[in-house]
Design an enzyme around this catalytic site. Sequence first.
Site, PDB file in Angstrom:
ATOM      1  N   SER A   1       5.199 -31.962  51.028  1.00  0.00           N
ATOM      2  CA  SER A   1       6.670 -31.890  51.208  1.00  0.00           C
ATOM      3  C   SER A   1       6.851 -30.639  52.006  1.00  0.00           C
ATOM      4  CB  SER A   1       7.078 -31.246  49.951  1.00  0.00           C
ATOM      5  OG  SER A   1       8.556 -31.191  49.737  1.00  0.00           O
TER       6      SER A   1
ATOM      7  N   CYS B   1       1.960 -43.258  51.968  1.00  0.00           N
ATOM      8  CA  CYS B   1       3.326 -43.041  52.014  1.00  0.00           C
ATOM      9  C   CYS B   1       4.144 -43.816  51.633  1.00  0.00           C
ATOM     10  CB  CYS B   1       3.598 -42.692  53.689  1.00  0.00           C
ATOM     11  SG  CYS B   1       3.694 -44.024  54.669  1.00  0.00           S
TER      12      CYS B   1
ATOM     13  N   THR C   1      12.307 -31.075  44.492  1.00  0.00           N
ATOM     14  CA  THR C   1      11.177 -30.583  43.664  1.00  0.00           C
ATOM     15  C   THR C   1      11.930 -29.859  42.245  1.00  0.00           C
ATOM     16  OG1 THR C   1       9.873 -30.070  45.434  1.00  0.00           O
ATOM     17  CG2 THR C   1       9.072 -28.927  43.217  1.00  0.00           C
TER      18      THR C   1
END
Length: 622
Positions: free
Chosen positions: A120, A594, A405
């Site tokens: 991230s 990914c 998040t």
Amino acid sequence: MFPASRYSCQAHRCARLLQKIKTEHATPQLYTALHRRACSTVSTPRITTHYTIHPRDKDPRWEGVEMERFADEADVVIVGGGPAGLAAAIRLKQLANKHEKELRVCLVEKAPQIGAHTLSGACLEPSALTELIPDWKERGAPLNTPVTEDVFSILTEKYRIPVPILPGLPMQNHGNYIVRMGNLVRWLGEQAEELGVELYPGYAAAEVLFHEDGSVKGIATNDVGIAKDGSPKDIFERGMELHAKVTLFGEGCHGHLAKQLYNKFNLRENCEPQTYAIGLKELWMIDEKKWRPGRVEHSVGWPLDRNTYGGSFLYHLNEGEPLVALGFVVGLDYTNPYLSPFREFQRWKHHPFVAPTLEGGQRIAYGARALNEGGCQSIPKLTFPGGLLIGCSPGFMNVPKIKGTHTAMKSGMLAAEAIFPKLTAETLDSETAGLHVPEYAENLKNSWVWKELYAVRNIRPSFHNYFGLYGGMIYTGIFYWIFRGKEPWTLKHCGTDANQLKPAKECTPIEYPKPDGKISFDLLSSVALSGTNHEGDQPPHLTLKDDSIPVARNLGIYDGPEQRFCPAGVYEYVPLDTGNGMRLQINAQNCVHCKTCDIKDPSQNINWVVPEGGGGPAYNGM
């Protein structure tokens, strides 16, 4: 292996018909139908050997192989050891300890260690973490870099236009922390283990299990010891089953089990299609004189055109060394099949505003991950008998903030709080064998997560206008900054990302500069920095529903876009051994998980499934 005498006549006939279809603007559906008819007699080199495409019960090599699986029981099984899954696990055990209840919580994670697949930006808003673990500072959470400075820019090819970040705009980062998310996830795993959560890294959840009444029963981990050709090795071992009263799916963006659940329970019936972006990231050690700990930089504009959504970040970490995390995000609704997100990222680093920070520095890590960008209008139904969706799997990312998040963690906490009273009730009341908890979705819609996402729901789709980037920024300034997202309408997306590519003949190829090996780099040396590794002798986990479609359709119409949208060099077209025609080669060992190929493939022919547990990237605090 493929003698020309066997294939040349049929292949030439197929090629002539396909070329005629291309020039006459056939629809994709018509093209596919005609392609299958025209090429039905042409043998295509076999690419996919995975059992999800070629069932083992029809393969004589599997006759007599023991296929029974060991099964274990838990109260709750959580799929995915990211922020959402770990937050849910921690909250469940907190509640169990508080109320003196016995609760078995098992979490499976495909990475070999907790946090090894986590990537991230990341600029963390600590609200959910503070709710979950109020004394996180005393416990040593790796939040070492409070944001001290915000910089936002519109880039042209040679210049920078500074944009003021007014109070209340989503890009303001006052009170946030620059973190290495893999380190934070590893720390969360330690907190979960202290509370008694059973963590099983290196075990990939490969299959959803169902009760006879159709409710979710749990998951099965993947089998190991299968050869590349799909046959059993001498060391073949069946995966194990984990059964639970309720299973939480927190696989992250575009989870492969979540896709199955969408179809099984029709979860996407009443929402917009999910849209995505690909985020690419590097970690650099720079000259200490250029290091500004706590500085956050974002940009939009060059090298992307105004109708391609995307932007950059550059964060200065404060971890005892002059580290910067930098990355580039490209919306996967782009239209030009010649665009390469990886090469746009490398080109961006040469901008006069960016390059001076990196000159004389050393790149030490690389990775890539897809991101959800659909917003609240793309969130599916979250509950179904026996299970719940949490975190980035259904998509709780706040796109203009570039943060997901805190919302992912809060969704896991809300799931735990909805599950716990039902699990511990003296009489377990459920209409199905798998526990159904609709209260989770209701609680989430009454929480700050939904309020936050609803306020920004129109910002991402507002970029679909004639002025593109600039029209979207004007919309954001008026309807978000002034009216705080209270406009009485909700904009729609333009459809799935896979349907946005134009045929190659309608687009201009993009000429990218060669990497200089100092600031910009080639793809394979980048993948090497990701630490990616897979057992070589296993079936490729990038499966194709039809092995003939890549050459006939993707290469024929779109000039093989998977060669460019993959950030790891997994897909390449190479000549057939006969020298007559091309074939797709899948270098599955390069895959960084990914999921971009599964999302952007214009034929929707690629299905990403889990490899053997423990395979994939080995990110060190990305």
